[in-house]
Write an enzyme that holds these catalytic residues in place. Structure first.
Site, PDB file in Angstrom:
ATOM      1  N   ASP A 108       0.826  -1.209   0.000  1.00  0.00           N
ATOM      2  CA  ASP A 108       0.000   0.000   0.000  1.00  0.00           C
ATOM      3  C   ASP A 108       0.858   1.255   0.000  1.00  0.00           C
ATOM      4  O   ASP A 108       2.032   1.232   0.355  1.00  0.00           O
ATOM      5  CB  ASP A 108      -0.915   0.001   1.229  1.00  0.00           C
ATOM      6  CG  ASP A 108      -0.119   0.035   2.538  1.00  0.00           C
ATOM      7  OD1 ASP A 108       0.845  -0.748   2.638  1.00  0.00           O
ATOM      8  OD2 ASP A 108      -0.448   0.832   3.438  1.00  0.00           O
ATOM      9  N   GLU A 109       0.246   2.357  -0.362  1.00  0.00           N
ATOM     10  CA  GLU A 109       0.817   3.710  -0.239  1.00  0.00           C
ATOM     11  C   GLU A 109       2.255   3.789  -0.757  1.00  0.00           C
ATOM     12  O   GLU A 109       3.146   4.317  -0.089  1.00  0.00           O
ATOM     13  CB  GLU A 109       0.750   4.168   1.228  1.00  0.00           C
ATOM     14  CG  GLU A 109      -0.673   4.288   1.742  1.00  0.00           C
ATOM     15  CD  GLU A 109      -0.736   4.777   3.186  1.00  0.00           C
ATOM     16  OE1 GLU A 109      -1.631   5.583   3.497  1.00  0.00           O
ATOM     17  OE2 GLU A 109       0.106   4.357   4.005  1.00  0.00           O
TER      18      GLU A 109
END
Length: 545
Positions: free
Chosen positions: A336-337
């Protein structure tokens, strides 16, 4: 003078104080049980009860029957729950000769029938149980408690329910069980009922993690998602790469392989899986403290360097070491991210590598995630990834991938439509660090929302609430988790038909469960405060706050 930012909190505090004064003035007899409600959390699948009150012998004995009767997990579990149930009746009193000592009890033995001879803990292990509190039959006035299960883990869930039926009576100074006879036939709605604990943003000592695992068992949660490592710190020992935990905050804020193994073994005795997360390629700046070659450059410390074989050799080494610790078949790879453009594009050797391989940063991101998945699968793990990977390249993910939702609603319907399994953790409602999310929103969140097809619904493994620790440490973690995590726990265990008809009755039961947690030493915060984990606004009973 109050600043504008302070006014809402001031008004809220005043309203709460007025409510407390009004309640205090009208309160005369204190909290009374609503006998139409069932004070078991989470609510069982099916039950019937009566109207008799029984006494339970503090020397309650255990009789084990069936193929699984010799398991240490079960014997230890019975002793643990016996300590919980008889906590207040086991002391020595200077006044015991001044009062009548009961010598005859209604329930003096617990019989547990276990039909399986395996104690393997896998996702979807049978946690069902049937609990009987009934008369022994014939002319006898004695009662018996019976738990019949297929596995020891079903027995642990049945023992938890039995413990919640028991309550210490201060008048008779004995443990009583109300509303007998009982027949409870119970099983979980979802196989995966989790709590994420982040030990990178703040370190939690091993005993604190154990206490959190204990509290999870009280609400029948069964997966600790251990987010061990992140950009801020790398606290876990990796024998193949011993410099990695140089990325810990200090030399005292670390987990040895023995610590991690103890946590996993402790969790198993509570019927709880431990799913480790090693987040790649982002959230990994702490890795380079010990091995700077993992950084694309000193000014670009994450995502990890996609160009070097060393990066993936090290990842494989990490996975090999921790596979010896974490037997659970699911393993979280994060994903993620990931800031894929700024860092890689501005690092000359990475930029050249992208050009040589005819890739853009988004292609390199996919390459990294898929390579990490291959390594995890080679270690006999099923990969779990945050939903960004699905959103970016669903068609390229390994078909075994479990998609972990967090970016609001809608991910699980899309994931299961493409044949992927999914875990629900909508951050709008199930992120416990969002202190302004009240228990009602957590309780009413539905993991199967938007999924009507029954075969697709089965692809939703369950869900988890997430305790990110940027603003949480040992001083406030339990009151941030509880009691709101209990709202999700009931959603994940109990069928829709079993759940209470309205939030007013749920609140009454949740107050009761919060007080049960407190009696067991869990620092559960008031249920209805505007912001979670706030202390009480004034004097009052645990059962009203």
């Amino acid at each position: 003078m109050l600043h504008l930012s302070e006014k809402p909190h001031f008004i809220y505090t005043c309203l709460m104080l007025l409510a407390w004064v009004s309640q205090y003035v009208s309160l005369s007899t204190g909290f009374e049980l609503n006998h139409s409600l069932t004070y078991i959390w989470p609510l069982p699948h099916e039950l019937t009860s009566g109207n008799e009150t029984l006494t339970v012998n503090p020397t309650l004995s255990l009789s084990l029957i069936g193929k699984g009767g010799n398991f240490k997990i079960l014997r230890e579990g019975f002793r643990r729950y016996k300590r919980i149930i008889f906590k207040q009746s086991s002391g020595v009193s200077s006044f015991k000769n001044l009062r009548r000592i009961r010598s005859i009890y209604d329930i003096s033995q617990m019989r547990i029938i276990v039909n399986s001879d395996s104690d393997e803990l896998k996702l979807g292990v049978d946690e069902s149980y049937t609990l009987f509190i009934t008369k022994t039959g014939g002319q006898s006035t004695a009662w018996e408690a019976i738990i019949e299960v297929n596995t020891v883990y079903g027995a642990l869930r049945g023992l938890e329910t039995f413990s919640q039926l028991c309550a210490y009576d201060y008048t008779t100074k004995s443990v009583q069980l109300s509303k007998a006879p009982w027949y409870i036939k119970d099983k979980p709605r979802f196989a995966y009922r989790g709590l994420l604990l982040d030990t990178s943003r703040h370190y939690f000592p091993v005993d604190v993690i154990k206490s959190i695992i204990d509290s999870m068992s009280y609400a029948k949660l069964n997966v600790l998602h251990w987010h061990i490592i992140d950009e801020q710190s790398f606290p876990l020992e990796i024998p193949k790469y011993p410099k990695l935990w140089n990325g810990a905050y200090t030399k005292w804020e670390r987990y040895t392989v023995e610590d991690a193994s103890k946590i996993v073994r402790f969790a198993k005795t509570r019927g709880i899986h431990v799913m480790a997360e090693v987040d790649v390629p982002g959230h990994a700046a702490s890795w380079g403290v010990g091995y700077p070659d993992l950084w694309p450059s000193t000014s670009c410390r994450e995502p990890l360097d996609v160009t070097k074989n060393f990066t993936f050799d090290l990842i494989s080494g990490i996975f090999s070491d921790i596979r010896k610790i974490f037997p659970f078949e699911l393993f979280h790879l994060g994903g993620d991210e990931v800031n894929i453009g700024r860092c890689w594009n501005n690092t000359p050797h990475v930029k050249q590598w992208l050009k040589d391989n005819n890739m853009k940063p988004k292609d390199a991101y996919k390459y990294f995630v898929l390579k990490a998945q291959e390594i995890a699968i080679s270690k006999n793990w099923t990969p779990v990834n945050w939903e960004e990977t699905f959103n970016a390249f669903a068609g390229s993910l390994n078909p075994q991938t479990v998609v972990h939702n967090w970016l609001g609603p809608g991910a699980c319907p899309k994931a299961v439509a493409k044949g992927f399994k999914c875990i629900f953790s909508n951050s709008d409602v199930w992120y416990l660090d969002h202190l302004d999310v009240p228990w009602e929103q957590i309780y009413n969140a539905e993991p199967l929302e938007g999924i009507d097809n029954e075969s697709k619904q089965k692809l939703v493994l369950g869900g988890e609430v997430c305790m990110w620790s940027e603003m949480v440490d040992t001083s406030n973690v339990q009151q941030t988790i509880w009691p709101r995590a209990a709202a999700a726990a009931e959603r994940l265990w109990s069928t829709k038909t079993a759940l209470s008809a309205g939030n007013d009755t749920v609140l009454h039961r949740l107050h009761y469960f919060r007080c049960l947690l407190q009696r067991r030493g869990v620092q559960a915060a008031p249920v209805t405060n505007y912001y979670a984990r706030q202390p009480p606004v004034g004097p009052d009973s645990c059962y009203w706050q």
